[in-house]
Design a protein around this motif. Structure first.
Motif, short mmCIF file in Angstrom:
data_model
loop_
_atom_site.label_atom_id
_atom_site.label_comp_id
_atom_site.label_asym_id
_atom_site.label_seq_id
_atom_site.Cartn_x
_atom_site.Cartn_y
_atom_site.Cartn_z
N LEU A 737 -72.91 -44.86 -36.13
CA LEU A 737 -71.99 -44.29 -36.86
C LEU A 737 -70.68 -44.53 -36.53
CD1 LEU A 737 -73.08 -40.65 -37.48
CD2 LEU A 737 -72.85 -42.52 -39.13
N ILE A 741 -67.90 -46.05 -38.87
CA ILE A 741 -66.54 -45.25 -39.20
C ILE A 741 -65.26 -46.17 -38.69
CG2 ILE A 741 -65.19 -43.66 -38.24
CD1 ILE A 741 -67.53 -41.61 -37.82
N ILE A 744 -65.21 -48.59 -41.42
CA ILE A 744 -64.79 -47.71 -42.63
C ILE A 744 -62.90 -47.59 -42.90
CG2 ILE A 744 -64.40 -45.33 -43.97
CD1 ILE A 744 -67.41 -45.56 -43.40
N LEU A 774 -63.25 -41.97 -52.27
CA LEU A 774 -64.08 -41.06 -51.33
C LEU A 774 -65.53 -41.32 -51.25
CD1 LEU A 774 -62.10 -37.53 -52.28
CD2 LEU A 774 -62.23 -38.88 -50.12
N LEU A 775 -65.95 -41.63 -52.52
CA LEU A 775 -67.47 -41.81 -52.52
C LEU A 775 -68.05 -43.08 -51.55
CD1 LEU A 775 -67.98 -40.81 -56.14
CD2 LEU A 775 -68.51 -39.52 -54.23
N THR A 776 -67.06 -44.06 -51.71
CA THR A 776 -67.56 -45.31 -51.28
C THR A 776 -67.62 -45.37 -49.53
OG1 THR A 776 -66.33 -46.70 -53.02
CG2 THR A 776 -66.98 -47.85 -50.96
N PRO A 777 -66.80 -44.65 -48.99
CA PRO A 777 -66.94 -44.41 -47.71
C PRO A 777 -68.23 -43.55 -47.22
CG PRO A 777 -64.83 -44.30 -48.08
CD PRO A 777 -65.30 -44.25 -49.09
N LEU A 778 -68.47 -42.44 -48.07
CA LEU A 778 -69.71 -41.67 -47.84
C LEU A 778 -70.92 -42.38 -48.21
CD1 LEU A 778 -68.54 -38.39 -49.73
CD2 LEU A 778 -68.78 -38.79 -47.40
N LEU A 779 -71.13 -43.39 -49.05
CA LEU A 779 -72.06 -44.11 -49.26
C LEU A 779 -72.36 -45.12 -47.91
CD1 LEU A 779 -74.21 -45.77 -50.91
CD2 LEU A 779 -72.35 -47.28 -51.63
N VAL A 781 -71.35 -44.24 -44.90
CA VAL A 781 -71.89 -43.46 -43.89
C VAL A 781 -73.26 -43.06 -43.83
CG1 VAL A 781 -71.73 -41.03 -42.97
CG2 VAL A 781 -69.36 -42.40 -43.54
N ALA A 782 -73.96 -43.06 -45.23
CA ALA A 782 -75.37 -42.59 -45.51
C ALA A 782 -76.04 -43.61 -45.03
CB ALA A 782 -75.64 -42.24 -46.95
#
Length: 805
Positions: A737, A741, A744, A774-779, A781-782
């Motif tokens: 992670l 990060i 990212i 917002l959604l792309t970094p969350l993707l 991270v997942a």
């Protein structure tokens, strides 16, 4: 040379000794190199390859331009530049038109190019048969002659080598064939043209007097004098433009905002495709960098296994330069083999690209591999080999042979150095992948908005087809009106047909503009009046497309050529010119009409310049009051639209057996065509970003797997001292992670600046769209969690006793 051959033999033995590693490395690089080669094949054809004309760098296009963009040139403008321009050796024009070819097989409508006689001589193009046009043939009293393209000569006339001096009939007029153009020369700035004629001073269904009044229909091309520059030519064009306004103050294009600009001929061909091609080139470049980082990470993992080998060679007297050269030879060999495979992949990708996106590329530009493309592939293969091979080579060459042979001391520190370098490569992969995914995400959100656009009409079950009447047979307005009235009467009676109408242009498009003087506006000269879209339609056009009328009435059969002039305006027109008044009953002067037209209705806005731009001010006129021989038939059906094509065609031929019917399509097809360009760009960038994302995931998984293998003893000690397996799991996952990060953060920083370059490609989506950012970094991270979890689980299964042994 002997040293190089020796290095190559050694590299080949190593590669064959590790077939799995070799295959993964070559395939990873081949994907990156192949994608770059495919896009460069298109880039080279559009932006780099010289046109097959004499001194193409001296050719320029001359275009009238105002704040609304480029405009067609008028006949008077062309003659002024041709006769008074001192910066040009020669000046020529062309105009695209359509004529009906009869008397040689089934009647068809053919695209033609009207060019001035000097067109081919200025370009240095010689026909394969016959001759080019003469100056006498380019005059109104000249003999009607044509030249054929190679494809028409072969397909329609069976490559008859005696074709010269034969005749063909265009719009009822016999034309003498004087030549056949060569097969290897295209004219992409002209567009599609099967037949060429020197009668540039004519245009279908427009009288010579009307063309002289300032109708824009020509495109101008010129050849600069050797001693003149483009800047000097533009300075002279500014003076000629001023003279044009002074000599033609009543012309529609004598607006002070209008100017004449000379641009390189390539700009006429490429247009706004240049920006998209460069963006895709940058995208595949990033994919190749990610692939190189992935391969470099693989080589670093392999480096520790070769420490003892390098130490032995160093102990036997090999210098650091010799070792680096040997290791780079291995990398270069991998890259060159990947490049050869990449050429094959790029050939497949280029064929798919041309089949899939042919409508998005300029017509007439041959796209294929040539020597420049092969040299580019060789260059990027060599660069890729240097990029991914240098870091591992330097790391290995710097290792201490004594510690490596003892497998102690600095050997551990070298492993830590390799690990840090692998971490840096993974962070770079994540950052570059995030940048690509954000770009494709913005295009995807833009395209989704485009899919939800309300065009203002109902596109379901509407068939369209084009009918262009020959100007000789239907020279009078009443003949044109009678033909289409009879066709509409016959087609409306067909089973399965709900309503029919005709219009000069198709939905989402415009074909004619005119200056207008609405009631209440200052009475300014014609050239200073606002220009709006003008559409000629038959009664029931609004019903056929289901365009709501907000107030007033539709056109009726009583609105004929003898009736008072009437118009229907759209809502945008009302908001611009009569925002606080009721427009019904108001009047306006349209173009050069001597009598004002009365507004009888207000129609809802429809998209009239594609799906993306906002509706523009538009007026509708009854077809009999603005007759036109080139019309589109619109048919709303109760059955599948294409099922009535044969019946409709039969009714048209019943009215005129020699009349061809062209461009048969549905309105839904038009909608899809309007979305094809953003869809094409979005899908390509999505493919590249998905490839980059997969490579980044592989990078994260690889570095954590490597870390777990290297720290196996450490994990065993931790477990032996009482650590829980969940602690080991969290330790490895946290490592993954942290890498994700860090990447990212770097990727978001770059995206905040670089996505601004995409602003013109987006529809109602900002280049810094919050949801995408917002959604792309969350993707990521997942995905990083998933990629980290698998090696982390393996770390928890370490047996402390075996690890300590």
């Amino acid at each position: 040379m002997q040293a190089l051959l020796r290095n190559l033999r050694f590299a080949l033995r190593l590669l064959f000794k590790n077939p799995g590693f070799t295959a993964v490395t070559i395939l990873t690089l081949a994907l990156g190199i192949g994608a770059n080669t495919a896009i460069f094949t298109v880039t080279s054809a559009l932006l780099l390859r010289p046109f097959p004309y004499r001194d193409p760098q001296q050719l320029v296009g001359i275009t009238p331009r105002d704040h609304n963009g480029d405009r067609p040139s008028t006949l008077i403008r062309y003659e002024l530049v041709r006769d008074a321009g001192q910066s040009f050796q020669s000046v020529a024009v062309w105009a695209n038109d359509n004529l009906n070819l009869t008397g040689s097989g089934e009647p068809i409508q053919v695209p033609i190019a009207r060019v001035s006689p000097s067109f081919f001589s200025m370009l240095g193009v010689r026909p394969q048969l016959g001759r080019i046009f003469t100056e006498e043939e380019g005059r109104p009293e000249g003999k009607p002659v044509v030249m054929l393209t190679d494809s028409v000569w072969r397909n329609r006339f069976h490559a008859d080598r005696n074709i010269v001096d034969q005749t063909l009939t265009l719009d009822g007029i016999p034309q003498t064939i004087v030549g056949v153009l060569p097969a290897n020369v295209d004219f992409p700035f002209v567009g599609q043209a099967d037949v060429w004629t020197p009668r540039y001073f004519e245009f279908s269904l427009m009288s010579p007097q009307r063309l002289r009044l300032g109708v824009g229909y020509l495109a101008v091309i010129a050849r600069l004098r050797p001693e003149k520059t483009l800047q000097q030519a533009n300075a002279e064009l500014a003076l000629l433009n001023q003279r044009y306004r002074e000599q033609n103050p009543s012309a529609p294009d004598s607006d002070p905002a209008m100017k004449m600009v000379a641009d390189p001929i390539r700009d006429l061909v490429v247009g706004d495709v240049r920006g998209k091609v460069l963006m895709l080139s940058a995208a595949v470049g990033l994919v190749l960098l990610i692939a190189c980082a992935n391969v470099a990470s693989l080589l670093l993992s392999r480096a520790l296994a070769r420490k003892r080998e390098i130490a032995v060679r160093t102990a036997l007297g090999a210098s650091r330069a010799t070792l680096v050269w040997q290791l780079l030879t291995e990398s270069m060999l991998l890259a060159l083999v990947a490049g050869m495979l990449g050429i094959g992949l790029s050939w497949i990708a280029t064929r798919a690209l041309l089949a899939w996106g042919a409508s998005q590329l300029p017509e007439g530009v041959p796209i294929g591999m040539d020597l420049r493309v092969l040299l580019f592939t060789l260059l990027i293969s060599v660069l890729a080999g240097i990029i991914f091979g240098t870091i591992p080579a330097l790391q290995l060459a710097r290792s201490d042979p004594n510690s490596s042979l003892r497998d102690e001391g600095r050997g551990l520190s070298v492993g830590h150095t390799h690990a840090r370098m692998k971490n840096l490569l993974v962070v770079t992969q994540v950052a570059l992948s995030l940048l690509l995914v954000i770009g494709s995400g913005l295009l995807l959100r833009s395209f989704m908005r485009l899919l939800r656009v309300d065009p203002g009409f109902d596109s379901e079950n509407v068939l369209t087809m084009n009918v262009s009447l020959p100007s000789v047979k239907y020279s009078k307005p009443e003949q044109q009106t009678a033909f289409f009235d009879e066709v509409l009467r016959r087609v409306s009676a067909l089973p399965g047909v709900r309503s029919t109408a005709t219009s000069a242009t198709l939905p989402l498009h415009f074909i004619r503009i005119a200056p207008v003087l609405p009631e209440g506006q200052p009475n300014v000269p014609l050239s200073q009046r606002p220009v709006v879209d003008v559409e000629a339609v038959s009664p029931q056009w609004f019903q056929t497309l289901r365009v709501p009328l907000r107030s007033g009435r539709d056109f009726t059969a009583a609105d004929n050529a003898q009736a008072p002039k009437v118009v229907v305006v759209n809502e945008t027109f009302v908001r611009q010119f009569w925002p606080n008044d009721n427009p019904i009953g108001k009047h306006m002067i349209v173009g050069r009409w001597p009598d004002p037209a009365e507004v009888v209705g207000i129609a809802a806005d429809i998209k009239n310049k594609g799906l993306e731009p906002d509706p523009q001010p538009q007026i509708y006129l009854p077809f009999p009051q603005l007759p036109w021989g080139n019309m589109n038939l619109l048919i709303r059906t109760a059955v599948a639209p294409r099922s009535v094509v044969s019946a409709v065609r039969a009714q048209i031929h019943a009215v005129d057996a020699d009349q061809p019917v062209m461009k048969i399509q549905t309105v839904n097809d038009l909608m899809d065509s309007s979305r094809s360009e953003p869809r094409f760009t979005m899908l390509l960038l999505t493919v590249f970003s998905a490839t980059a994302l997969v490579l980044a995931v592989i990078g994260i998984y690889g570095v954590l797997s490597y870390s777990v293998a290297q720290r196996r003893q450490e994990f065993g000690i931790r477990l032996a001292l009482g650590a829980e397996r969940e602690d080991i799991l969290r330790l490895v996952v946290r490592h993954g992670l942290m890498l994700a990060i860090a990447g990212i953060v770097l990727g978001l920083t770059a995206a905040l600046f670089l996505t601004r370059l995409m602003a013109t490609m987006l529809y109602k989506v900002g280049s810094r769209d919050l949801a995408t950012f917002l959604l792309t970094p969350l993707l990521f991270v997942a995905i990083a969690l998933l990629a980290s979890y698998l090696p982390a689980r393996r770390a928890t299964k370490v047996n402390p006793i075996e690890a300590l042994r």
